[in-house]
Write an enzyme that holds these catalytic residues in place. Structure first.
Site, PDB file in Angstrom:
ATOM      1  N   LYS A  93       0.816  -1.207   0.000  1.00 12.09           N
ATOM      2  CA  LYS A  93       0.000   0.000   0.000  1.00 12.09           C
ATOM      3  C   LYS A  93       0.865   1.280   0.000  1.00 12.09           C
ATOM      4  CE  LYS A  93      -4.053  -2.096   0.140  1.00 12.09           C
ATOM      5  NZ  LYS A  93      -3.853  -3.543   0.042  1.00 12.09           N
TER       6      LYS A  93
HETATM    7  C1  LIG Z   1      -5.224  -4.407   0.735  1.00  9.30           C
HETATM    8  C2  LIG Z   1      -6.686  -4.315   0.784  1.00  9.30           C
HETATM    9  C3  LIG Z   1      -7.443  -4.824   1.855  1.00  9.30           C
HETATM   10  C4  LIG Z   1      -6.893  -5.688   2.932  1.00  9.30           C
HETATM   11  O1  LIG Z   1      -5.766  -5.248   3.542  1.00  9.30           O
HETATM   12  P1  LIG Z   1      -4.746  -6.259   4.277  1.00  9.30           P
HETATM   13  O2  LIG Z   1      -3.994  -5.316   5.131  1.00  9.30           O
HETATM   14  O3  LIG Z   1      -3.886  -6.875   3.212  1.00  9.30           O
HETATM   15  O4  LIG Z   1      -5.533  -7.236   5.034  1.00  9.30           O
HETATM   16  C5  LIG Z   1      -8.806  -4.609   1.854  1.00  9.30           C
HETATM   17  N1  LIG Z   1      -9.413  -3.947   0.875  1.00  9.30           N
HETATM   18  C6  LIG Z   1      -8.729  -3.459  -0.181  1.00  9.30           C
HETATM   19  C7  LIG Z   1      -9.462  -2.708  -1.247  1.00  9.30           C
HETATM   20  C8  LIG Z   1      -7.352  -3.648  -0.272  1.00  9.30           C
HETATM   21  O5  LIG Z   1      -6.691  -3.200  -1.342  1.00  9.30           O
END
Ligand SMILES: *Cc1c(COP(=O)(O)O)cnc(C)c1O
Length: 397
Positions: free
Chosen positions: A186
């Site tokens: 992210k």
């Molecule tokens: C990355 C992501 C998640 C989940 O995040 P994690 O930290 O990997 O559990 C949920 N929703 C979206 C749209 C994402 O891109």
């Protein structure tokens, strides 16, 4: 995206500060920690970033969604409306609570279509979860008024859109509860981590307790704390929070780089006949984490993907073919392949997935190409990439 591309001494110093002091847990150990509260500091920083009253850090974005829904009282048998185009985490987090994910079509914003949401509401609907995919957003005013009119909890998954805004408000801070992920890919990363954002004090207190075994967090003696209700462990560690603390201070810098790189690519593709872009709702500003564009039909999108591959253009996806992000390949959900028994209520609630088709979503996703905007590209590299991409697309027509 992603923040790890620009790790520096800032992250290292924050992590070393935690290790030198020795307390890796965010709660308790007050006597040992010599004023080190990285998770609390990061929460305060995020409250400023999101212009929100409360932020509760948790262990992941998936945990954030589950904790957000639980905090608002969503549970067994409740229907939660969500989009067909998202990440598998969306339905996982809903099903973890014994609730039922109700998937509905997206539109040319690549997020929830308000008309599809309205049509899917039943007496069992408890919440609507919008997912601000690939750095942009849904028509938030339209969704908010639907939720208000039907008395539904409005949840905003802004995991892929940190830094974007709608009518001047940070994405993730607009609905009743917002969710963020700080996983490794992210824009802001902690390695693993997430956050629940809200202006509702009751939801915040629920999230605070629920994500730490139901602890009431009153006083300074963990052993003496009571459990007003059942909870789980979705805590973030001080080490992860330390990385995030350094990263979030750099958010404006990251967004500026994303915007520069995005703009160069977009301007180049805007001159290519046949290319159109995703719709950004009025008053919206993307986070520039991805550039999303459409080809006239699914076949030309496939040809462009092949031409990109041939020319060494990476980090672009056609999500119609993707296992993680689109309903089409989620056979494990459609067939309910679970390690443990799933309640008949949820089983019955998900039967619609055996037969329901999503032509409107297919129409947009099959023609879409989504390109990740990297932080580490130099301006020269982006210019080169832009030229190559434009040439590759022109070559298929
Ligand atoms: C990355 C992501 C998640 C989940 O995040 P994690 O930290 O990997 O559990 C949920 N929703 C979206 C749209 C994402 O891109």
């Amino acid at each position: 995206m992603p923040g790890f591309e620009l790790f520096s001494d800032l992250e290292r110093n924050e992590v070393n500060d935690v290790l030198d002091n020795g307390v890796l847990m965010r709660y308790g150990f007050d006597g040992m920690r010599n004023g080190h509260w990285k998770a609390k500091e990061l929460e305060a920083e995020l409250e400023k970033t999101f212009e929100s009253n409360h932020v509760q850090l948790v262990s992941s974005g998936t945990a954030a969604v589950s904790v957000a829904l639980a905090s608002a009282g969503v549970g067994a048998g409740d229907e939660v409306i969500m989009p067909t185009f998202t990440f598998v985490a969306s339905f996982e987090a809903i099903m973890m609570l014994g609730a039922i994910p109700v998937l509905v079509d997206i539109d040319d914003t690549l997020t929830l279509d308000p008309k599809s949401v309205e049509a899917a509401i039943t007496p069992k609907t408890k919440a609507v979860m919008v997912v601000q995919m690939c750095g942009s957003m849904a028509n938030m005013d339209a969704l908010k008024s639907i939720c208000d009119n039907h008395n539904l909890v409005f949840v905003e998954d802004a995991c892929q859109a940190i830094g974007g805004t709608y009518k001047g408000q940070p994405l993730g801070s607009i609905a009743d509860l917002g969710c963020f992920s700080f996983d490794f890919v992210k824009t802001i990363t902690c390695g693993e981590g997430g956050a629940v954002v809200t202006n509702n004090k009751d939801y915040y207190i629920n999230a605070d307790h629920y994500s730490d075994h139901g602890h009431d967090h009153i006083g300074h003696d963990r052993g003496a704390e009571t459990h007003p209700f059942l909870g789980y462990n979705f805590r973030i560690s001080e080490l992860h929070a330390a990385v995030g603390l350094a990263q979030v201070r750099r958010l404006p810098e990251f967004i500026a780089i994303q915007k520069r790189n995005y703009t160069i690519l977009r301007n180049a593709l805007a001159r290519v006949p046949g290319v159109t872009f995703r719709r950004v709702p009025k008053g919206g500003e993307e986070s520039y984490a991805f550039l999303n564009f459409f080809l006239p039909d699914a076949e030309s999108a496939q040809k462009v993907m092949a031409a990109f591959k041939e020319n060494g253009i990476d980090a672009c996806w056609n999500y119609y073919q993707n296992n993680w992000h689109y309903i089409r390949k989620w056979d494990h959900l459609k067939d309910l392949k679970s390690l443990f028994p799933i309640s008949n209520e949820v089983r019955d609630g998900l039967k619609y997935l055996q037969t329901k088709t999503f032509e409107q979503s297919d129409h947009y996703i099959s023609r879409n190409i989504s390109c990740l905007i990297k932080l580490s590209w130099t301006e020269e590299e982006v210019n080169e990439r832009a030229e190559k991409m434009a040439k590759a697309i022109k070559s298929i027509f």
